[in-house]
Design a protein around this motif. Sequence first.
Motif, PDB file in Angstrom:
ATOM      1  N   PHE A 117       0.833  -1.199   0.000  1.00 26.33           N
ATOM      2  CA  PHE A 117       0.000   0.000   0.000  1.00 26.33           C
ATOM      3  C   PHE A 117       0.872   1.256   0.000  1.00 26.33           C
ATOM      4  CE2 PHE A 117      -1.874   3.355   2.633  1.00 26.33           C
ATOM      5  CZ  PHE A 117      -2.945   3.704   1.845  1.00 26.33           C
ATOM      6  N   PHE A 118       1.906   1.290   0.816  1.00 25.56           N
ATOM      7  CA  PHE A 118       2.771   2.469   0.890  1.00 25.56           C
ATOM      8  C   PHE A 118       3.555   2.667  -0.398  1.00 25.56           C
ATOM      9  CE2 PHE A 118       2.409   1.591   5.536  1.00 25.56           C
ATOM     10  CZ  PHE A 118       1.732   2.756   5.855  1.00 25.56           C
ATOM     11  N   ASP A 119       4.051   1.602  -1.012  1.00 24.40           N
ATOM     12  CA  ASP A 119       4.787   1.728  -2.262  1.00 24.40           C
ATOM     13  C   ASP A 119       3.878   2.216  -3.380  1.00 24.40           C
ATOM     14  OD1 ASP A 119       7.039   0.889  -0.980  1.00 24.40           O
ATOM     15  OD2 ASP A 119       6.993  -1.154  -1.784  1.00 24.40           O
ATOM     16  N   GLU A 120       2.631   1.740  -3.391  1.00 24.68           N
ATOM     17  CA  GLU A 120       1.689   2.179  -4.414  1.00 24.68           C
ATOM     18  C   GLU A 120       1.367   3.662  -4.250  1.00 24.68           C
ATOM     19  OE1 GLU A 120      -2.901   1.289  -5.677  1.00 24.68           O
ATOM     20  OE2 GLU A 120      -1.729  -0.339  -4.813  1.00 24.68           O
ATOM     21  N   LYS A 121       1.240   4.109  -3.017  1.00 24.03           N
ATOM     22  CA  LYS A 121       0.977   5.516  -2.748  1.00 24.03           C
ATOM     23  C   LYS A 121       2.128   6.386  -3.252  1.00 24.03           C
ATOM     24  CE  LYS A 121       0.035   8.657   1.069  1.00 24.03           C
ATOM     25  NZ  LYS A 121      -0.114   8.769   2.523  1.00 24.03           N
ATOM     26  N   CYS A 122       3.340   5.924  -3.072  1.00 24.81           N
ATOM     27  CA  CYS A 122       4.509   6.671  -3.522  1.00 24.81           C
ATOM     28  C   CYS A 122       4.561   6.732  -5.049  1.00 24.81           C
ATOM     29  CB  CYS A 122       5.786   6.029  -2.969  1.00 24.81           C
ATOM     30  SG  CYS A 122       7.286   6.960  -3.339  1.00 24.81           S
TER      31      CYS A 122
END
Length: 70
Positions: free
Chosen positions: A21-26
């Motif tokens: 989720f965090f990598d996709e947000k970035c």
Amino acid sequence: MKTSFFLFVLLFFLDPAKNAFFDEKCSKLNGRCTGYCLKNEELTSLCRKSLKCCVTVQPCERSKGNDSAT
């Protein structure tokens, strides 16, 4: 004992989903996950494993039609 094993298995399999989720947000912010941000980059969020999401800062430019200083 069964309850603690169940909780361990549940948390173990949820961890990769949270990190993705965090990598996709970035990536939606057109950033990159790295250990540190460069001088011309801004920290916008956090990635997995204590990495930082860095986005290149665009410099402010004067518009050519509003040259009141010259």
